[in-house]
Write an enzyme that holds these catalytic residues in place. Structure first.
Site, PDB file in Angstrom:
ATOM      1  CD  GLU A 127      32.203  -5.564  40.195  1.00  0.00           C
ATOM      2  OE1 GLU A 127      33.261  -5.666  40.813  1.00  0.00           O
ATOM      3  OE2 GLU A 127      31.159  -5.133  40.707  1.00  0.00           O
ATOM      4  CG  HIS A 252      31.341 -13.074  45.432  1.00  0.00           C
ATOM      5  ND1 HIS A 252      32.125 -13.676  44.475  1.00  0.00           N
ATOM      6  CD2 HIS A 252      31.397 -11.743  45.190  1.00  0.00           C
ATOM      7  CE1 HIS A 252      32.640 -12.726  43.688  1.00  0.00           C
ATOM      8  NE2 HIS A 252      32.207 -11.551  44.101  1.00  0.00           N
ATOM      9  NE  ARG A 300      28.308 -10.430  43.144  1.00  0.00           N
ATOM     10  CZ  ARG A 300      28.712  -9.428  43.856  1.00  0.00           C
ATOM     11  NH1 ARG A 300      28.209  -9.253  45.050  1.00  0.00           N
ATOM     12  NH2 ARG A 300      29.598  -8.608  43.398  1.00  0.00           N
ATOM     13  CG  HIS A 361      29.860 -11.219  48.762  1.00  0.00           C
ATOM     14  ND1 HIS A 361      31.156 -10.967  49.128  1.00  0.00           N
ATOM     15  CD2 HIS A 361      29.500 -10.191  47.932  1.00  0.00           C
ATOM     16  CE1 HIS A 361      31.582  -9.850  48.550  1.00  0.00           C
ATOM     17  NE2 HIS A 361      30.592  -9.350  47.834  1.00  0.00           N
ATOM     18  NE  ARG A 396      25.705  -6.385  47.441  1.00  0.00           N
ATOM     19  CZ  ARG A 396      26.982  -6.318  47.049  1.00  0.00           C
ATOM     20  NH1 ARG A 396      27.396  -5.296  46.320  1.00  0.00           N
ATOM     21  NH2 ARG A 396      27.822  -7.249  47.380  1.00  0.00           N
TER      22      ARG A 396
HETATM   23  P1  FAD Z   1      30.678  -2.170  57.475  1.00  0.00           P
HETATM   24  O1  FAD Z   1      31.684  -1.574  56.593  1.00  0.00           O
HETATM   25  O2  FAD Z   1      30.633  -3.653  57.577  1.00  0.00           O
HETATM   26  O3  FAD Z   1      30.936  -1.550  58.912  1.00  0.00           O
HETATM   27  C1  FAD Z   1      30.218  -2.018  60.036  1.00  0.00           C
HETATM   28  C2  FAD Z   1      30.661  -1.222  61.234  1.00  0.00           C
HETATM   29  O4  FAD Z   1      29.807  -1.518  62.327  1.00  0.00           O
HETATM   30  C3  FAD Z   1      32.070  -1.558  61.701  1.00  0.00           C
HETATM   31  O5  FAD Z   1      32.703  -0.381  62.113  1.00  0.00           O
HETATM   32  C4  FAD Z   1      31.830  -2.464  62.897  1.00  0.00           C
HETATM   33  O6  FAD Z   1      32.864  -2.409  63.848  1.00  0.00           O
HETATM   34  C5  FAD Z   1      30.573  -1.835  63.457  1.00  0.00           C
HETATM   35  N1  FAD Z   1      29.793  -2.736  64.320  1.00  0.00           N
HETATM   36  C6  FAD Z   1      29.219  -3.920  64.015  1.00  0.00           C
HETATM   37  N2  FAD Z   1      28.593  -4.413  65.110  1.00  0.00           N
HETATM   38  C7  FAD Z   1      28.792  -3.526  66.105  1.00  0.00           C
HETATM   39  C8  FAD Z   1      28.426  -3.474  67.461  1.00  0.00           C
HETATM   40  N3  FAD Z   1      27.722  -4.447  68.067  1.00  0.00           N
HETATM   41  N4  FAD Z   1      28.821  -2.407  68.206  1.00  0.00           N
HETATM   42  C9  FAD Z   1      29.570  -1.408  67.658  1.00  0.00           C
HETATM   43  N5  FAD Z   1      29.929  -1.395  66.374  1.00  0.00           N
HETATM   44  C10 FAD Z   1      29.545  -2.446  65.606  1.00  0.00           C
HETATM   45  N6  FAD Z   1      30.343  -3.795  47.873  1.00  0.00           N
HETATM   46  C11 FAD Z   1      30.501  -3.011  46.796  1.00  0.00           C
HETATM   47  O7  FAD Z   1      29.653  -2.161  46.523  1.00  0.00           O
HETATM   48  N7  FAD Z   1      31.604  -3.162  46.003  1.00  0.00           N
HETATM   49  C12 FAD Z   1      32.567  -4.081  46.238  1.00  0.00           C
HETATM   50  O8  FAD Z   1      33.540  -4.165  45.516  1.00  0.00           O
HETATM   51  C13 FAD Z   1      32.406  -4.930  47.360  1.00  0.00           C
HETATM   52  N8  FAD Z   1      33.334  -5.887  47.623  1.00  0.00           N
HETATM   53  C14 FAD Z   1      33.211  -6.616  48.777  1.00  0.00           C
HETATM   54  C15 FAD Z   1      34.209  -7.534  49.092  1.00  0.00           C
HETATM   55  C16 FAD Z   1      34.137  -8.236  50.284  1.00  0.00           C
HETATM   56  C17 FAD Z   1      35.221  -9.209  50.639  1.00  0.00           C
HETATM   57  C18 FAD Z   1      33.031  -8.047  51.158  1.00  0.00           C
HETATM   58  C19 FAD Z   1      32.922  -8.798  52.456  1.00  0.00           C
HETATM   59  C20 FAD Z   1      32.023  -7.150  50.821  1.00  0.00           C
HETATM   60  C21 FAD Z   1      32.106  -6.430  49.641  1.00  0.00           C
HETATM   61  N9  FAD Z   1      31.123  -5.505  49.292  1.00  0.00           N
HETATM   62  C22 FAD Z   1      31.276  -4.735  48.179  1.00  0.00           C
HETATM   63  C23 FAD Z   1      30.036  -5.194  50.213  1.00  0.00           C
HETATM   64  C24 FAD Z   1      30.373  -3.905  50.970  1.00  0.00           C
HETATM   65  O9  FAD Z   1      31.738  -3.914  51.307  1.00  0.00           O
HETATM   66  C25 FAD Z   1      29.549  -3.763  52.242  1.00  0.00           C
HETATM   67  O10 FAD Z   1      28.210  -3.975  51.974  1.00  0.00           O
HETATM   68  C26 FAD Z   1      29.717  -2.359  52.823  1.00  0.00           C
HETATM   69  O11 FAD Z   1      31.064  -2.043  52.987  1.00  0.00           O
HETATM   70  C27 FAD Z   1      28.998  -2.272  54.165  1.00  0.00           C
HETATM   71  O12 FAD Z   1      29.316  -1.048  54.748  1.00  0.00           O
HETATM   72  P2  FAD Z   1      28.611  -0.645  56.103  1.00  0.00           P
HETATM   73  O13 FAD Z   1      29.086   0.713  56.424  1.00  0.00           O
HETATM   74  O14 FAD Z   1      27.159  -0.884  56.024  1.00  0.00           O
HETATM   75  O15 FAD Z   1      29.189  -1.704  57.163  1.00  0.00           O
HETATM   76  C1  SIN Z   2      33.558  -8.120  43.937  1.00  0.00           C
HETATM   77  O1  SIN Z   2      34.547  -7.418  43.818  1.00  0.00           O
HETATM   78  O2  SIN Z   2      33.319  -9.129  43.271  1.00  0.00           O
HETATM   79  C2  SIN Z   2      32.574  -7.735  44.954  1.00  0.00           C
HETATM   80  C3  SIN Z   2      31.738  -6.679  44.423  1.00  0.00           C
HETATM   81  C4  SIN Z   2      30.520  -6.544  45.261  1.00  0.00           C
HETATM   82  O3  SIN Z   2      30.326  -7.268  46.240  1.00  0.00           O
HETATM   83  O4  SIN Z   2      29.706  -5.688  44.931  1.00  0.00           O
END
Ligand code: FAD
Ligand code: SIN
Length: 543
Positions: A127, A252, A300, A361, A396
């Site tokens: 990537e 993104h 990015r 993103h 990032r």
């Molecule tokens: P999240 O997975 O967002 O979970 C948040 C949690 O908090 C959820 O359970 C939600 O319900 C809960 N929550 C929120 N507010 C409240 C509240 N008020 N009360 C109770 N619960 C609450 N990163 C990579 O490294 N590789 C990738 O390929 C990649 N692809 C991506 C593609 C997309 C489309 C997106 C949007 C992001 C991508 N990212 C990627 C980024 C990555 O997915 C996120 O940064 C990561 O998953 C965040 O994880 P987290 O556990 O911090 O939060």
């Molecule tokens: C992607 O698959 O392009 C997202 C990867 C990332 O957000 O790290």
């Protein structure tokens, strides 16, 4: 999903208004990683807004970065991370995360995540910003596989109770202690809205971990799911924790442009595997004008700004991302989910280009934490996208964020276990007071304000900023804050109202941080200060 919420709420029995060993807010990669480590010794309650798989984790496509190839080194990964982060990263954090990455991947393999493999080794894709192939993945839907494996393990663990359908509102701190009202910043848990009953519960614990994800929905166009409203960041700020680098919002480069499907990401791995960006007016590749060396695989911020500039210069609605020069089997094999989704919309990526635009993103800034996941507030830890750990700096590097969730989810859990004897049991706390509020008679106010915030944030605080635009946004935020606080003081809470309040608080933190940075660095690009200062400094906001 309704069914699941019901069953799990039942399983947890009288979880409401009870004390637990450790409370985790969020059931994504960060929250569940922490839960699984803590559950080795402690009883854990995990609360989640909406469904348990409703966060960004479930949507991640590209994969997880880790040095696994013999020709690659930790130093390479550290260097790539710091180049993408424009020098704002904290080196000790970068080293800590990069060096723990292979172990984090091994743990996921143990949990049963079916990473793609080739000849006995994990397949590594590439990537933007990575100098080597370094991304482990499960086809083009890595996040769904990770979320599924973590949830399965958490559901099967007798020490973990999962409670979806709970929107946390604010932390319970020293201000809410029933007997002594110490006023201290000690966090004892949260007040949470039971989305089904409309009742507010108090959940207390010896230690709390915040893992609520990002604030992407503050922007009109975002790849993030509906619930990414910055709740945890806003809650921590209101409780007195510092937040840092909130101006560093990542866009993104390649979100699908489609009139009905608004937030479908086209993974960066498409460019990693040979995809080219083309100006649909000229029919020519354009990245050579912006970054002749790295072209489509520049970090990015560079690619997103290049697309934004082409769109503005030629008056386009979108640019083209084209991988149709690669063999059709290769494209289908690498990107089966994206291929099928696009085909359903009438776009065949094996035969022609995909229309794409940049979209918000990732939230690089957040609640300030140290290497153990501790925040400023005693009893409160944080991990994942809601934090600013020093890993990402001003931008990032792709696929470093899931990695951050695994490393810091575990670090926070281990620190809590190590310090367990120093955590007191929570005192009795006051119940949520609803005596002075009524049901709202004008919910249209919430919808109107949501739309307004997301629109002006996109237009005034987007990819390219100016002093004047930021000033306009600050002015709008001040007016809306008065209105929303008034509304919040009079009406019973709903998830929409809680999110609106947090969205507005997040917008305020982003704009304040952007106005405090008088240079262009990484994701913060302003026409009024195009230079990059010699010294990289964090923007730390103190409540
Ligand atoms: P999240 O997975 O967002 O979970 C948040 C949690 O908090 C959820 O359970 C939600 O319900 C809960 N929550 C929120 N507010 C409240 C509240 N008020 N009360 C109770 N619960 C609450 N990163 C990579 O490294 N590789 C990738 O390929 C990649 N692809 C991506 C593609 C997309 C489309 C997106 C949007 C992001 C991508 N990212 C990627 C980024 C990555 O997915 C996120 O940064 C990561 O998953 C965040 O994880 P987290 O556990 O911090 O939060
Ligand atoms: C992607 O698959 O392009 C997202 C990867 C990332 O957000 O790290």
């Amino acid at each position: 999903m309704e069914m699941e919420q019901q069953v799990e709420s039942e399983r947890s029995g009288g979880a409401a208004d009870h004390a637990h060993d450790v409370l985790i807010i969020g059931s994504g990669a960060a929250g569940l990683t922490a839960a699984l480590v803590l559950a080795e010794q402690r009883r854990v309650l995990v609360l989640a807004k909406g469904a348990l798989d409703g966060g960004s984790t479930n949507w991640a496509q590209g994969g997880i970065a880790a040095v696994l190839d013999e020709g690659d080194t930790f130093d390479n990964h550290i260097r790539d991370t710091m180049i993408a982060g424009a020098g704002l990263n904290r080196r000790e954090t970068v080293e800590f995360v990069v060096e723990n990455a292979p172990r984090a991947i091994a743990r996921l393999v143990e949990l049963g995540v079916p990473f793609n493999a080739e000849a006995g080794s994990l397949h590594l894709t590439r990537e933007g910003g990575h100098s080597h192939r370094r991304i482990v993945h499960v086809d083009d839907a890595t996040g769904a596989a990770v979320q599924k494996a973590l949830l399965k393990a958490a559901r099967e663990h007798p020490n973990i109770t999962l409670l979806p359908g709970r929107t946390c509102i604010d932390f319970i701190t020293g201000r809410h202690e029933a007997a002594r009202y110490s006023g201290s910043g000690r966090v004892w848990g949260v007040y949470a809205l039971d989305e089904a009953s409309g009742k507010v519960e108090a959940h207390t614990a010896r230690a709390t971990i915040l893992a609520t994800g990002g604030a992407g929905r503050v922007y009109q166009f975002s790849t993030a799911p509906r619930g990414a409203t910055g709740d945890g960041i806003a809650m921590a700020w209101r409780a007195g924790a510092r937040v840092s680098n909130m101006e560093m919002m990542q866009f993104h480069p390649t979100c699908l442009y489609h009139l009905e499907v608004k937030n479908f990401l086209i993974t960066e791995a498409v460019r990693g595997e040979g995809g080219r960006l083309i100006n649909p007016r000229t029919g020519k590749r354009f990245m050579a004008f912006y970054d002749a060396e790295r072209m489509e695989l520049a970090p990015r911020d560079v690619v997103a700004r290049a697309i934004d500039a082409e769109i503005k210069r030629f008056g386009l609605d979108y640019v083209h991302l084209d991988i149709s020069h690669m063999p059709a089997d290769f494209v289908r094999g690498h990107f089966p989910n994206i291929h099928d989704k696009l085909l359903g919309l009438g776009i065949d990526m094996t035969r022609g280009p995909i229309p794409v635009v940049p979209a918000q993103h990732y939230t690089c800034g957040g609640v300030l934490i140290d290497l153990t996941g501790r925040t400023d507030l005693p009893g409160l830890y944080a991990a994942g996208e809601c934090t600013e750990s020093g890993l990402h700096g001003a931008n990032r590097l792709a696929s470093n964020s899931l990695l951050e969730c695994f490393v810091f989810g575990e670090a926070a859990a281990r620190d809590i276990l190590r310090r367990w004897d120093s955590f007191e049991a929570p005192p009795p706390v006051r119940a949520w007071d609803e005596s002075r509020v009524t049901d709202s008679d004008e919910e249209v106010v919430i919808k109107q304000n949501w739309t307004e915030i997301r629109r002006f944030m996109w237009n005034y605080v987007g990819i390219v900023r100016t002093n004047k635009r930021l000033e306009r946004a600050a002015h709008r935020i001040a007016l809306l804050t008065e209105e929303v606080n008034d509304y919040y003081g009079h009406f019973r809470v709903t998830t929409d109202l809680i999110e609106l309040r947090n969205l507005l608080q997040s917008a305020d933190l982003i704009v304040r941080s952007a106005r405090a940075r008088h240079e262009s660095r990484g994701l913060h690009y302003t026409l009024d200060h195009p230079q990059t200062d010699a010294e990289a400094r964090d923007t730390v906001l103190v409540p």
